[in-house]
Design a protein around this motif. Structure first.
Motif, PDB file in Angstrom:
ATOM      1  N   TYR A 153       7.367  -1.544  13.476  1.00  0.00           N
ATOM      2  CA  TYR A 153       7.111  -2.443  12.348  1.00  0.00           C
ATOM      3  C   TYR A 153       8.015  -3.679  12.383  1.00  0.00           C
ATOM      4  N   TYR A 154       9.133  -3.587  13.082  1.00  0.00           N
ATOM      5  CA  TYR A 154       9.940  -4.790  13.288  1.00  0.00           C
ATOM      6  C   TYR A 154       9.186  -5.771  14.181  1.00  0.00           C
ATOM      7  N   ARG A 155       8.568  -5.261  15.257  1.00  0.00           N
ATOM      8  CA  ARG A 155       7.806  -6.126  16.134  1.00  0.00           C
ATOM      9  C   ARG A 155       6.589  -6.706  15.407  1.00  0.00           C
ATOM     10  N   ALA A 156       6.040  -5.949  14.475  1.00  0.00           N
ATOM     11  CA  ALA A 156       4.835  -6.391  13.775  1.00  0.00           C
ATOM     12  C   ALA A 156       5.126  -7.400  12.666  1.00  0.00           C
ATOM     13  N   THR A 157       6.290  -7.307  12.040  1.00  0.00           N
ATOM     14  CA  THR A 157       6.576  -8.146  10.866  1.00  0.00           C
ATOM     15  C   THR A 157       7.742  -9.108  11.064  1.00  0.00           C
ATOM     16  N   GLY A 158       8.593  -8.841  12.059  1.00  0.00           N
ATOM     17  CA  GLY A 158       9.800  -9.647  12.214  1.00  0.00           C
ATOM     18  C   GLY A 158      10.878  -9.270  11.217  1.00  0.00           C
ATOM     19  N   LYS A 159      10.651  -8.193  10.460  1.00  0.00           N
ATOM     20  CA  LYS A 159      11.609  -7.746   9.451  1.00  0.00           C
ATOM     21  C   LYS A 159      11.981  -6.287   9.702  1.00  0.00           C
ATOM     22  N   ASP A 160      13.242  -5.967   9.472  1.00  0.00           N
ATOM     23  CA  ASP A 160      13.727  -4.609   9.684  1.00  0.00           C
ATOM     24  C   ASP A 160      13.457  -3.779   8.431  1.00  0.00           C
ATOM     25  N   LEU A 161      12.191  -3.365   8.267  1.00  0.00           N
ATOM     26  CA  LEU A 161      11.759  -2.707   7.037  1.00  0.00           C
ATOM     27  C   LEU A 161      12.118  -1.225   6.989  1.00  0.00           C
ATOM     28  N   LEU A 162      12.270  -0.585   8.150  1.00  0.00           N
ATOM     29  CA  LEU A 162      12.336   0.877   8.186  1.00  0.00           C
ATOM     30  C   LEU A 162      13.621   1.386   8.813  1.00  0.00           C
ATOM     31  N   ASN A 163      14.737   0.743   8.535  1.00  0.00           N
ATOM     32  CA  ASN A 163      16.018   1.160   9.096  1.00  0.00           C
ATOM     33  C   ASN A 163      16.488   2.427   8.382  1.00  0.00           C
ATOM     34  N   GLY A 164      16.501   3.549   9.086  1.00  0.00           N
ATOM     35  CA  GLY A 164      16.932   4.803   8.483  1.00  0.00           C
ATOM     36  C   GLY A 164      16.273   5.982   9.156  1.00  0.00           C
ATOM     37  N   THR A 165      16.469   7.166   8.591  1.00  0.00           N
ATOM     38  CA  THR A 165      15.906   8.392   9.128  1.00  0.00           C
ATOM     39  C   THR A 165      14.445   8.535   8.732  1.00  0.00           C
ATOM     40  N   ALA A 166      13.790   9.569   9.275  1.00  0.00           N
ATOM     41  CA  ALA A 166      12.409   9.861   8.883  1.00  0.00           C
ATOM     42  C   ALA A 166      12.327  10.110   7.380  1.00  0.00           C
ATOM     43  N   ASP A 167      13.333  10.779   6.826  1.00  0.00           N
ATOM     44  CA  ASP A 167      13.331  11.041   5.387  1.00  0.00           C
ATOM     45  C   ASP A 167      13.440   9.734   4.597  1.00  0.00           C
ATOM     46  N   ASP A 168      14.276   8.807   5.073  1.00  0.00           N
ATOM     47  CA  ASP A 168      14.383   7.499   4.426  1.00  0.00           C
ATOM     48  C   ASP A 168      13.046   6.770   4.480  1.00  0.00           C
ATOM     49  N   GLN A 169      12.380   6.828   5.620  1.00  0.00           N
ATOM     50  CA  GLN A 169      11.107   6.132   5.780  1.00  0.00           C
ATOM     51  C   GLN A 169      10.027   6.740   4.896  1.00  0.00           C
ATOM     52  N   PHE A 170      10.089   8.054   4.707  1.00  0.00           N
ATOM     53  CA  PHE A 170       9.121   8.710   3.818  1.00  0.00           C
ATOM     54  C   PHE A 170       9.269   8.200   2.380  1.00  0.00           C
ATOM     55  N   HIS A 171      10.509   7.901   1.989  1.00  0.00           N
ATOM     56  CA  HIS A 171      10.768   7.420   0.636  1.00  0.00           C
ATOM     57  C   HIS A 171      10.891   5.895   0.583  1.00  0.00           C
ATOM     58  N   SER A 172      10.413   5.215   1.617  1.00  0.00           N
ATOM     59  CA  SER A 172      10.559   3.765   1.706  1.00  0.00           C
ATOM     60  C   SER A 172       9.954   3.045   0.502  1.00  0.00           C
ATOM     61  N   SER A 173      10.634   1.991   0.068  1.00  0.00           N
ATOM     62  CA  SER A 173      10.095   1.160  -1.012  1.00  0.00           C
ATOM     63  C   SER A 173       9.022   0.213  -0.503  1.00  0.00           C
ATOM     64  N   HIS A 174       8.828   0.161   0.827  1.00  0.00           N
ATOM     65  CA  HIS A 174       7.821  -0.716   1.418  1.00  0.00           C
ATOM     66  C   HIS A 174       6.507   0.024   1.607  1.00  0.00           C
ATOM     67  N   ALA A 175       6.137   0.843   0.649  1.00  0.00           N
ATOM     68  CA  ALA A 175       4.919   1.635   0.750  1.00  0.00           C
ATOM     69  C   ALA A 175       3.798   0.990  -0.052  1.00  0.00           C
ATOM     70  N   ALA A 176       2.670   0.742   0.616  1.00  0.00           N
ATOM     71  CA  ALA A 176       1.493   0.233  -0.082  1.00  0.00           C
ATOM     72  C   ALA A 176       0.668   1.374  -0.656  1.00  0.00           C
ATOM     73  N   ALA A 177       0.748   2.550  -0.032  1.00  0.00           N
ATOM     74  CA  ALA A 177       0.002   3.722  -0.501  1.00  0.00           C
ATOM     75  C   ALA A 177       0.656   4.970   0.058  1.00  0.00           C
ATOM     76  N   ARG A 178       0.489   6.074  -0.651  1.00  0.00           N
ATOM     77  CA  ARG A 178       0.995   7.368  -0.213  1.00  0.00           C
ATOM     78  C   ARG A 178      -0.136   8.384  -0.260  1.00  0.00           C
ATOM     79  N   PHE A 179      -0.134   9.312   0.705  1.00  0.00           N
ATOM     80  CA  PHE A 179      -1.191  10.305   0.804  1.00  0.00           C
ATOM     81  C   PHE A 179      -0.568  11.686   0.926  1.00  0.00           C
ATOM     82  N   SER A 180      -1.071  12.632   0.149  1.00  0.00           N
ATOM     83  CA  SER A 180      -0.513  13.978   0.151  1.00  0.00           C
ATOM     84  C   SER A 180      -0.959  14.741   1.382  1.00  0.00           C
ATOM     85  N   ALA A 181      -0.269  15.841   1.662  1.00  0.00           N
ATOM     86  CA  ALA A 181      -0.632  16.678   2.801  1.00  0.00           C
ATOM     87  C   ALA A 181      -2.039  17.224   2.650  1.00  0.00           C
ATOM     88  N   GLY A 182      -2.423  17.544   1.412  1.00  0.00           N
ATOM     89  CA  GLY A 182      -3.740  18.108   1.165  1.00  0.00           C
ATOM     90  C   GLY A 182      -4.886  17.161   1.497  1.00  0.00           C
TER      91      GLY A 182
END
Length: 388
Positions: free
Chosen positions: A117-146
């Motif tokens: 996503y850095y290559r796609a946007t030029g911005k470091d939007l997802l710096n952190g662990t997988a858990d951090d990325q799951f809770h990212s404030s840069h989310a347009a939508a979220r989908f449940s496991a179900g």
């Protein structure tokens, strides 16, 4: 430390020498130009690319960026340098396959998503662990496991983990995904996995604009599990205020130490107060035991621990506690970010080398788990904690 450094330098020098020798033996026509980060040829040859319609231009660029790294090493901690991109990793302290990650330049799972996503946007939007990325404030939508993969489009991030998220991959469409899987493997395309501890997916906001915080001033987190209850006070014996049939987003105002709860294999004494005034044990909130960025309800300092234990702060990311004072013992808890832990006592046990430090001191926490003192702020042997 010196032996490991010599091995790394020797490995790189040898690889460079061999590569140069092989290059000299090949005719000039045998050297095609390397595929770029958005190479359609690279994506086509590996089966990696945008395999379904519906993705934004930014998401498509992120897919191509991830696909450009097919065949690169998985390296634990790789991709988390100052600038997104492949880096040498390091031994994770438990997996024997990770012992050579300090010699492998590449990405771990979240490092690859960060780079894409850095290559796609030029911005470091997802710096952190997988858990951090799951809770990212840069989310347009979220989908449940179900919901499975039905609502997903290429570029959506898929996550796995119960209680805390430990893995992330990128959806490509047509039931395929690209991922940095584990130590000893290379970045690959594989069939999606929506069983086991699949936790759901997140669509990154193409504009790169963070989602505004809730109007009540809280911090949004997601619950996990079914039949989760909130209570009128931080105790499971208090009256029930609400029940969540499945994963739900909640607005957390603050957190505090209160009644110790054991559920779903976890023990925690931290509770979160929600925007409606009800309380929820942090066991059912996705994230570390102590939620990052959430203040203490009683002020800036955590409540005094009970049972004669002493509060200490961890440092680093992805810190694990174990059932015994040994990195090979089973993992009890995982702290994606620095957290406050309550230390009962300490003892000399397995010697550990990590992040440039060597120490044989381990601390036992109030839940019975153990953490190497390397990841506790303070001296190698904690001065205010007795010997076990």
């Amino acid at each position: 430390m010196k032996a490991r450094t010599i091995r790394r330098l020797t490995g790189r020098a040898l690889a460079t020498t061999v590569a140069a020798a092989l290059t000299a033996l090949l005719p000039a026509t045998a050297h095609p130009a390397p595929a770029g980060p958005h190479s359609a040829t690279a994506a086509r040859d590996t089966g990696c690319g945008v395999l379904a319609p519906g993705a934004s231009a930014t998401a498509q660029s992120a897919v191509q960026a991830a696909c450009s790294q097919i065949g690169v090493w998985y390296s634990w901690g790789g991709g988390h340098g100052a600038t997104p991109g492949p880096t040498y990793g390091y031994y994770d302290g438990s997996d024997p396959d990770s012992m050579h990650d300090d010699e492998r330049m590449g990405f771990d799972c979240s490092g690859l998503m960060r780079y894409a996503y850095y290559r796609a946007t030029g911005k470091d939007l997802l710096n952190g662990t997988a858990d951090d990325q799951f809770h990212s404030s840069h989310a347009a939508a979220r989908f449940s496991a179900g919901q499975g993969t039905a609502p997903l489009v290429p570029g959506d991030l898929m996550f796995w983990g119960s209680g805390h998220v430990h893995h992330v991959a990128m959806y490509l469409g047509a039931g395929r995904m690209v991922e940095a899987y584990e130590s000893g493997t290379h970045i690959r395309v594989t069939a999606v996995r929506t069983g086991g501890d699949y936790a759901g997916a997140v669509r990154i906001d193409p504009s790169g604009s963070p989602t505004p915080p809730p109007a009540d001033g809280g911090t949004v987190f997601e619950t996990w599990g079914t039949g989760v209850r909130t209570h009128s006070s931080p105790s499971v014996r208090a009256s029930v205020v609400d029940t969540f049939a499945g994963p739900t987003q909640v607005s957390v105002q603050c957190q505090e130490h209160a009644e110790t709860v054991t559920a779903e294999g976890y023990t925690n004494d931290i509770w979160s107060r929600l925007s409606d005034g009800s309380w929820l044990t942090n066991i059912y909130v996705k994230g570390p035991a102590s939620l990052p960025g959430v203040p203490d309800c009683g002020g800036s300092s955590p409540a005094p621990p009970s049972g004669g234990s002493k509060p200490h702060q961890t440092w680093g990311t992805g810190v694990r506690t174990h059932s015994q004072p040994n990195v090979n013992a089973s993992v009890v808890d995982y702290f994606a970010q620095p957290a406050t832990v309550n230390v009962v006592c300490q003892r000399h046990a397995q010697e550990v080398t990590a992040d440039g430090y060597t120490n044989d001191a381990w601390s036992r926490l109030t839940d019975g788990s153990w953490i190497t003192n390397i990841y506790l702020k303070g001296p190698a042997w904690l001065t205010d904690v007795p010997t076990c």
